[in-house]
Design an enzyme around this catalytic site. Sequence first.
Site, PDB file in Angstrom:
ATOM      1  N   ASN A  78      42.433 -21.298  32.003  1.00 16.62           N
ATOM      2  CA  ASN A  78      42.269 -22.499  32.800  1.00 16.62           C
ATOM      3  C   ASN A  78      41.673 -23.653  32.016  1.00 16.62           C
ATOM      4  O   ASN A  78      41.784 -24.808  32.415  1.00 16.62           O
ATOM      5  CB  ASN A  78      41.389 -22.199  34.013  1.00 16.62           C
ATOM      6  CG  ASN A  78      42.230 -22.040  35.271  1.00 16.62           C
ATOM      7  OD1 ASN A  78      42.749 -23.012  35.791  1.00 16.62           O
ATOM      8  ND2 ASN A  78      42.384 -20.811  35.722  1.00 16.62           N
ATOM      9  N   ASN A  91      45.860 -13.855  41.050  1.00 18.34           N
ATOM     10  CA  ASN A  91      46.184 -15.129  41.693  1.00 18.34           C
ATOM     11  C   ASN A  91      47.166 -14.984  42.852  1.00 18.34           C
ATOM     12  O   ASN A  91      47.649 -13.899  43.153  1.00 18.34           O
ATOM     13  CB  ASN A  91      46.725 -16.113  40.644  1.00 18.34           C
ATOM     14  CG  ASN A  91      48.024 -15.619  40.028  1.00 18.34           C
ATOM     15  OD1 ASN A  91      48.856 -15.029  40.717  1.00 18.34           O
ATOM     16  ND2 ASN A  91      48.209 -15.849  38.744  1.00 18.34           N
ATOM     17  N   CYS A 114      36.575 -19.530  42.286  1.00 15.94           N
ATOM     18  CA  CYS A 114      37.749 -19.078  41.542  1.00 15.94           C
ATOM     19  C   CYS A 114      38.260 -20.310  40.826  1.00 15.94           C
ATOM     20  O   CYS A 114      37.513 -20.907  40.055  1.00 15.94           O
ATOM     21  CB  CYS A 114      38.779 -18.454  42.468  1.00 15.94           C
ATOM     22  SG  CYS A 114      39.095 -19.374  43.987  1.00 15.94           S
ATOM     23  N   SER A 115      39.471 -20.749  41.077  1.00 20.84           N
ATOM     24  CA  SER A 115      39.907 -21.990  40.453  1.00 20.84           C
ATOM     25  C   SER A 115      39.539 -23.166  41.356  1.00 20.84           C
ATOM     26  O   SER A 115      38.768 -24.030  40.982  1.00 20.84           O
ATOM     27  CB  SER A 115      41.408 -21.956  40.191  1.00 20.84           C
ATOM     28  OG  SER A 115      41.701 -20.942  39.254  1.00 20.84           O
ATOM     29  N   GLY A 171      38.605 -22.613  44.704  1.00 22.46           N
ATOM     30  CA  GLY A 171      37.606 -22.202  45.676  1.00 22.46           C
ATOM     31  C   GLY A 171      38.108 -22.230  47.105  1.00 22.46           C
ATOM     32  O   GLY A 171      37.326 -22.416  48.031  1.00 22.46           O
ATOM     33  N   TRP A 172      39.410 -22.057  47.292  1.00 24.43           N
ATOM     34  CA  TRP A 172      39.870 -21.985  48.674  1.00 24.43           C
ATOM     35  C   TRP A 172      40.697 -20.726  48.983  1.00 24.43           C
ATOM     36  O   TRP A 172      41.141 -20.537  50.085  1.00 24.43           O
ATOM     37  CB  TRP A 172      40.608 -23.247  49.093  1.00 24.43           C
ATOM     38  CG  TRP A 172      41.727 -23.705  48.170  1.00 24.43           C
ATOM     39  CD1 TRP A 172      42.669 -22.923  47.590  1.00 24.43           C
ATOM     40  CD2 TRP A 172      41.995 -25.041  47.762  1.00 24.43           C
ATOM     41  NE1 TRP A 172      43.503 -23.680  46.844  1.00 24.43           N
ATOM     42  CE2 TRP A 172      43.126 -24.997  46.929  1.00 24.43           C
ATOM     43  CE3 TRP A 172      41.401 -26.280  48.021  1.00 24.43           C
ATOM     44  CZ2 TRP A 172      43.670 -26.146  46.349  1.00 24.43           C
ATOM     45  CZ3 TRP A 172      41.947 -27.420  47.457  1.00 24.43           C
ATOM     46  CH2 TRP A 172      43.069 -27.349  46.623  1.00 24.43           C
ATOM     47  N   ASP A 173      40.936 -19.897  47.989  1.00 25.57           N
ATOM     48  CA  ASP A 173      41.658 -18.655  48.265  1.00 25.57           C
ATOM     49  C   ASP A 173      40.752 -17.438  48.053  1.00 25.57           C
ATOM     50  O   ASP A 173      40.169 -16.913  48.986  1.00 25.57           O
ATOM     51  CB  ASP A 173      42.890 -18.546  47.372  1.00 25.57           C
ATOM     52  CG  ASP A 173      43.932 -19.601  47.718  1.00 25.57           C
ATOM     53  OD1 ASP A 173      44.239 -19.723  48.909  1.00 25.57           O
ATOM     54  OD2 ASP A 173      44.418 -20.285  46.813  1.00 25.57           O
ATOM     55  N   ARG A 174      40.640 -17.009  46.813  1.00 21.94           N
ATOM     56  CA  ARG A 174      39.814 -15.846  46.506  1.00 21.94           C
ATOM     57  C   ARG A 174      38.355 -16.072  46.906  1.00 21.94           C
ATOM     58  O   ARG A 174      37.673 -15.173  47.384  1.00 21.94           O
ATOM     59  CB  ARG A 174      39.894 -15.530  45.014  1.00 21.94           C
ATOM     60  CG  ARG A 174      41.241 -15.010  44.621  1.00 21.94           C
ATOM     61  CD  ARG A 174      41.409 -14.968  43.127  1.00 21.94           C
ATOM     62  NE  ARG A 174      41.943 -16.220  42.598  1.00 21.94           N
ATOM     63  CZ  ARG A 174      42.522 -16.357  41.402  1.00 21.94           C
ATOM     64  NH1 ARG A 174      42.605 -15.304  40.606  1.00 21.94           N
ATOM     65  NH2 ARG A 174      42.982 -17.499  40.992  1.00 21.94           N
ATOM     66  N   ARG A 195      50.009 -22.110  52.318  1.00 13.48           N
ATOM     67  CA  ARG A 195      50.109 -20.665  52.107  1.00 13.48           C
ATOM     68  C   ARG A 195      51.085 -20.011  53.071  1.00 13.48           C
ATOM     69  O   ARG A 195      51.761 -19.044  52.741  1.00 13.48           O
ATOM     70  CB  ARG A 195      48.732 -20.017  52.244  1.00 13.48           C
ATOM     71  CG  ARG A 195      47.688 -20.474  51.229  1.00 13.48           C
ATOM     72  CD  ARG A 195      48.012 -19.962  49.835  1.00 13.48           C
ATOM     73  NE  ARG A 195      47.092 -20.550  48.858  1.00 13.48           N
ATOM     74  CZ  ARG A 195      47.405 -21.552  48.044  1.00 13.48           C
ATOM     75  NH1 ARG A 195      48.630 -22.068  48.064  1.00 13.48           N
ATOM     76  NH2 ARG A 195      46.516 -22.041  47.193  1.00 13.48           N
TER      77      ARG A 195
END
Lengths: 574, 603
Positions: free
Chosen positions: B288, B313, B375-376, B378-381, B421
Amino acid sequence: QTPKLLKRLFLFSYASAAPNNTDGRNQTVMFDTLEDWRDELERTKGNVKYRTVTTNEGYRVSEKLPLYFVVPICISEESILKYEGRGIPIWCWSCHNGAALLKMSAFPKEQDDSTSQMQKAFLDGIYKTICKPPYELLKMDDLSSSLPSLQDIQTAYTRFKQLFFIDNSTDFWATDVKWFSLLESTNWLEIIRRVLKKAIEVAECLERQHTNVLLIEESATDLCCVISSLVQVMMDSYSRTKSGFQSLIQKEWVVGGHGFLERCNHLRKSEKEEAPIFLLLLNCVWQLVQQYPPAFEFTETYLTVLSDSLYVPVFSTFFFNSQHQRDTSASGESLKTQSGPFRFLTVWDWSVQFDPKAQAFLNNPFYAEKPKPDKSQRKTARFKHQRQLSLPLTQPKPSTKRGFFREETDHLIKNILGKRIGKFINSSDEPPNSFREFYESWHSKPVDYHGLLLPRIDGPEIKVWAQRYLRWIPEAQLHGGGTIAITAKILDLMEEVQSLQVKMDEEHSQAVSGDVHSISTPRNSARLSSLFPFALLQRQSVKPALPTSTWKDLEDEDDLVKRDDEFVDLSGDM
Amino acid sequence: MASSSTPKYNSNSLENSSSKRTLKDGTNWEQNEEIPRLPGETRVTDKDVIYMCPFNGPVKGRVYITNYRLYLRSVENDPAVVLNVPLGVISRIEKMGGASSRGENSYGLDITCKDMRNLRFALKQEGHSRRDIFEVLTKYAFPQSHNLLFFAFLNEEKFSENGWTVYNPMSEYRRQGLPNEQWRVTFLNEHYGLCDTYPSLLVVPYNATDDDLKKVAAFRSRNRIPVLSWIHPETQAVIMRCSQPLVGMSGKRNKDDERYLDIIREANGQISKLTIYDARPNVNAVANKATGGGYEGEDAYPNAELFFLDIHNIHVMRESLKKLKDIVYPNVEESHWLSSLESTHWLEHIKLVLTGAIQVADKVSSGRSSVLVHCSDGWDRTAQLTSLAMLMLDSYYRTIEGFEVLVQKEWISFGHKFASRIGHGDKNHADADRSPIFLQFIDCVWQMSKQFPTAFEFNEQFLITILDHLYSCRFGTFLYNSESLREKEKVSEKTLSLWSLINSEKSKYTNPFYSKELNRALYPVASMRHLELWVNYYIRWNPRIRQQQPNPVEQRYMELLALRDDYIRRLEELQITNNSKIPNSSASSTSPSQMMSQLQTHF
């Protein structure tokens, strides 16, 4: 150190020292008397076409056969004696429609032509006899060719067992990632699946085609026992009660002549591992128990302690190869001690192993009991009642569906009779459609817990008997979880209902006497571990179990793995 | 019966469920009468088709399309075969066969759904019979691609409860004991000026000024600064969430960000290092940097300890679910089930997400250390980890309402991109932004509820209902990517909340075995020995693998409960009669209602 001699087993010393106690059998039918067999015949209404024989008294026929057993009425004593009981269809159980489950010990492969010719002629005679009315149709299933061999079963189980010998946490987590493929590679669950499938096939013949089924195996004491027991558990709800299941094990296994001593390798006679035939049955029954909790009077804990009892040399139940061996060992001992008849302990007296509180865990609180018959008519009601239990599908007015099946069966019968197929219809030669249709039509209807019960055998449905196999592994413990959490809750509630009942009675009497009683405080269950009641691992801290090795490469998805969630060049934002 | 205002849409047996009414033949069939319709739902078209049921073979029927659903009823079967599919679950509609293709039933439509099934309809080949139905379906299944409103905006249902009031950020933070001396509420993002994907109300360290926050925002991907998600009532250790720092290839540093993290560390008076959990695998975090992102380096953050949680991911998760569908639909893999399941990696991903959440929870609870999760973006993992850790630590979130708050807070308000999503109403089925992240979270919750069957107030049906309406577009709850967009579209004014439906019929979603327990940390065992495929969700369309409904064990328990209540009632009556007979004798007897409360405090 394992004793090498049968006599050295602890059960001999224990039996002579322990007090004689014969009423702890929980109404288990032992099948060591003629009466027991007659009662069973009567219970299943098999007595029209089958009869009990005393030919083996004094073990005149064979030391492998029980003293008493049941054969088709038309089989003569002479034929039974001819080949030590080989080639004789022996009755296991009769279905409500009269179709019977039979087993037969096959002839060993004979080199000598004339002998095998004679055997063949003998068998032909037997088949002719039992294919005539009133027996009509007979389907044979040679289990040694349609099921995995004992060797396969043994190998699979040895591998399977190995998966649960875990030294430490690192070991546990290292094997965790590959758990499913490790499990599959043992083949154990697949064997369970195949055995269940076979049992469904047999049930289909009996139930829907009204066809007698004859299971054939070299000794008729291994896979025959598994299949015949499973079929009865599935078709006869009496076998799903505790006493019924115990009686079934007595009938098919203990008296039926399964070689426990040899198969469990109790004396370590061979270098080989045990051949877990009885465990295979328990594993199969467990699948049913967890798929249909309300159908069984006993719990998975019962099955687990029963499987443990297989190795407890206090009880005679699982330590002999045959009734004959047990009898001679017992009479030898009584001669020696000269203090009256020598009595071995039976495993069915659970009070020897467990106090009443522990025994409560053997009884299933979810069991959907049928209303009990009136106690005053007990003797006669017993059979009627049980008869009813096994007759869930027989209704006075046949539904259209049943009519349809009957027609179809008639058609089938004509077909089969036309071709005069009495022999060796191997189930694999048959179109699998009838099996599928039977299986699916049963599953599309609501379950009657007192009727026929078919296991679900699709991949996701066959599971590992976690209680038995994971119970000593601390990493697998769920603190305050597992099915025991629900069981404990329902036990609490039952206790509460009971105490309320008591309280009500008291109130009733209070209305008369004016007494005031204190209420009993409800029990406060501690938080149990999922390993309860086997391991009470009190972890000092509530630290969670954390995997130590987690990820393996996703070789095939490398390009995806390296991608970012959403490709945005963030450096531009600066 | 079948056309009541709230149709039984959530049942496990959407397919092949028998109609209440027996239709021996087609003659007493009245076209609209038996089609369930919601207030605001309008009929668009209908047509005779053959439903190619993968389990029962071809079924002749009539399909009805409304602006909300596709409804099919068979004409010959008894009991009737019924399909009831909200158009929102449709991911893709394809034409199969051509006007000239031969073979029976080879001409028609193939519909891919988001909920683990496909539907196939065969039509008559003459006269382009499928053209209009294809067009109508495409239009109403993908309203966003056709400038139409989501059905949620047309839905005129009425519920006794208002789900929009379930989550109020202020009262949720107050419940956690916030604000306090160390943590304050800031309205800096009131008009989403600081961060357009964050909620308007944020909790930040008391010792950081709004000015500090703005500076930190410049160094965090999409301005998603570290903010508080949860505070431990005893240790005062907190769970913070954010996005990755913009370190880049050159290894940029930002004094404000470094100081901000130190303020967080000091807030609960801890001396040890601040723990940072980067949800990604190490290599991805490094990679990243090339696009300007990265992670907190040791040099820049000497007071922090960084761990990677190795969760993959969104693309890996999407592929994994695709593989899972392949082995369960329409037929369950016959041989080698276990190794097939393993090769999908689905449960392995579940295991990693749970493992990560356990680590977060344990650090805050027994490690007494504050943690920062990212995470990248901050809205999924990140949302998965914080919400699962909160579920493990705070028993409030294990109640029906608490779970609604949790979803509303950690997922909806903090900008999990539901629209992207899920692809609500969007025809681009192959969009790389789609990913089953929320489904994976619900699966994790199910795994926990399976391992601890008495710890959750809600039942499996609750989770399945949430997933069904994640796609259905009947409610506004999961629409749009962020709070700011939802506000712009006036979602809470113009649509209904899913929680209205659920809270109006709570008993349906209640787990009878639930034992209320306060402040007990609940750690699942993230081992393959315990993780199971959620058959009742992923394989629910297969009639061969359907679990018994209602659950017999549950039924038995309910019977006992009823019996107990009956006894208590009768006892009460008895006592009343007895007491009236003997006026002075009952001083010491406990009243049944008292007894009941005593009895209910088990465990």
